[in-house]
Write a protein that holds these residues in place. Structure first.
Motif, PDB file in Angstrom:
ATOM      1  N   HIS A 196     -95.275 -48.913  70.411  1.00 28.20           N
ATOM      2  CA  HIS A 196     -94.116 -48.030  70.259  1.00 28.20           C
ATOM      3  C   HIS A 196     -93.643 -48.005  68.805  1.00 28.20           C
ATOM      4  CE1 HIS A 196     -89.752 -46.851  70.877  1.00 28.20           C
ATOM      5  NE2 HIS A 196     -90.426 -45.844  71.389  1.00 28.20           N
ATOM      6  N   ARG A 204     -90.047 -48.016  77.851  1.00 29.50           N
ATOM      7  CA  ARG A 204     -89.439 -47.813  76.532  1.00 29.50           C
ATOM      8  C   ARG A 204     -90.241 -46.808  75.696  1.00 29.50           C
ATOM      9  NH1 ARG A 204     -92.011 -52.883  75.360  1.00 29.50           N
ATOM     10  NH2 ARG A 204     -90.125 -54.094  75.667  1.00 29.50           N
ATOM     11  N   ASP A 254     -90.525 -41.858  75.450  1.00 30.71           N
ATOM     12  CA  ASP A 254     -90.317 -40.739  74.510  1.00 30.71           C
ATOM     13  C   ASP A 254     -91.656 -40.235  73.957  1.00 30.71           C
ATOM     14  OD1 ASP A 254     -90.312 -43.280  73.445  1.00 30.71           O
ATOM     15  OD2 ASP A 254     -88.930 -42.835  71.815  1.00 30.71           O
ATOM     16  N   GLU A 298     -93.852 -38.984  77.546  1.00 31.39           N
ATOM     17  CA  GLU A 298     -93.313 -37.855  78.291  1.00 31.39           C
ATOM     18  C   GLU A 298     -93.805 -36.464  77.853  1.00 31.39           C
ATOM     19  OE1 GLU A 298     -89.204 -38.629  79.417  1.00 31.39           O
ATOM     20  OE2 GLU A 298     -88.867 -36.468  79.420  1.00 31.39           O
ATOM     21  N   ARG A 353     -85.377 -41.826  83.684  1.00 30.84           N
ATOM     22  CA  ARG A 353     -85.606 -43.239  83.353  1.00 30.84           C
ATOM     23  C   ARG A 353     -84.793 -44.094  84.322  1.00 30.84           C
ATOM     24  NH1 ARG A 353     -86.822 -42.844  77.679  1.00 30.84           N
ATOM     25  NH2 ARG A 353     -87.727 -40.766  77.535  1.00 30.84           N
TER      26      ARG A 353
END
Ligand SMILES: [Zn+2]
Length: 315
Positions: free
Chosen positions: A222, A267, A270, A273, A296
């Motif tokens: 991430h 987490r 973003d 998706e 979420r």
């Protein structure tokens, strides 16, 4: 006086237990390690001691009326027995309902942990007010609980919603924890995404990552994605694509109004998706795709405890 219940979520690493009221609010809690290596018997003694402490913390005149226990495994609901829990060695054919009802002198409900999580998000979390929804967790595997017409769906074998083991690459995919090849969780679980990253590194493809392959996890990925790293973006796109295909299939089959996504890798949603939505919006045919709520999780670790309150309240 409000009613109270005991609720306990047993994972491969930790146990979360709580004293909850009839609305699923947590009044007191205990958190302790599952301590892999300890026998099922010793761990059970630990659990009972913690639950008795919690019970003693109930408000005057509101002793807990029942206990719900969530375990990560296959359950024989008729007999209240945990048949097997892959991540909990030694937990084979354990008569959970009998053990805890005798130790605590109250009715006990045994439930699969993913189902309890789903009930929690449906009753008090992101899925409140929805009647047909799927709750999935992206963790070590991809867990799932399905609510149809406001009830958990168990299927004919009491073991339904193994969404993580729907095949997406049955010929050439990686070997899954279940021993089969190419299950959804080999690319869409936290473990699967890390594996995709290591595959990328082994192939010598471009990335700004300079650490060791073993240290790659969804948090690292991430952080890399935030810097625009090609590897991280490709991994999340692949996970989003796999989830998009499977979730579209499930929505087209069942007409679900919502999907709740939780677990450690949520987490990274973003980045997961966009591709997921691209597939959903192009392939959902049972309604206008914008009517599907992709949510979420709200309660996360507390979701199973809130779900347990629902189950214990029915005892
Ligand atoms: Zn599998």
């Amino acid at each position: 006086m409000n009613k109270t219940y005991l609720t306990m979520d047993v994972g491969g690493t930790n146990v979360n237990a709580g004293l909850v009221d009839g609305e699923g609010r947590i009044l007191a809690r205990r958190h302790f390690p599952t301590r892999t290596g300890r026998s099922q018997h010793d761990l059970t003694i630990d659990m009972v001691a913690n639950l008795k402490e919690l019970a003693s913390e109930a408000p005057a005149g509101a002793s807990p009326l029942g206990l719900a226990v969530g375990l990560p495994g296959w359950i024989n609901y008729e007999e209240g027995v945990l048949v097997e829990a892959p991540n909990m060695p030694g937990w084979v054919n354990v008569p959970v309902v009998k053990i805890f009802s005798e130790a605590l002198n109250m009715p006990v409900r045994l439930e699969n942990d993913s189902n309890m999580y789903a009930l929690g998000e449906w009753s008090r979390g992101a899925g409140r007010g929805l009647h047909n929804l799927l709750v999935i967790t992206l963790g070590t595997g991809v867990g799932g609980g399905l609510i149809l017409n406001d009830e958990l769906w168990y299927g004919s074998f009491s073991s339904a919603v193994e969404i993580g083991h729907i095949p997406i690459e049955p010929e050439n995919g990686a070997i899954c924890g279940c021993g089969r090849r190419g299950c959804l969780e080999t690319v869409a679980s936290a473990t699967g995404m890390s594996r995709l990253g290591r595959e990328w590194l082994a192939a010598g493809r471009p990335t700004i990552y300079t650490g060791s392959p073993e240290d790659l996890n969804t948090k690292v990925l991430h952080d890399l994605a935030l810097e625009g790293d090609q590897m991280a973006l490709a991994v999340f796109r692949r996970a989003g694509e796999a989830l998009g295909m499977i979730l579209t299939g499930i929505i087209n089959l069942l007409g679900l109004e919502g999907i709740v996504i939780g677990g450690g890798a949520a987490r990274a949603m973003d980045f997961i998706e966009p591709r997921l939505w691209e597939i959903l919006s192009n392939h959902v045919v049972v309604t206008r795709p914008e009517r599907i709520k992709l949510l979420r999780c709200q309660l996360d670790e507390d979701a199973p405890l809130a779900g347990g309150a629902v189950l214990a309240g029915r005892l």
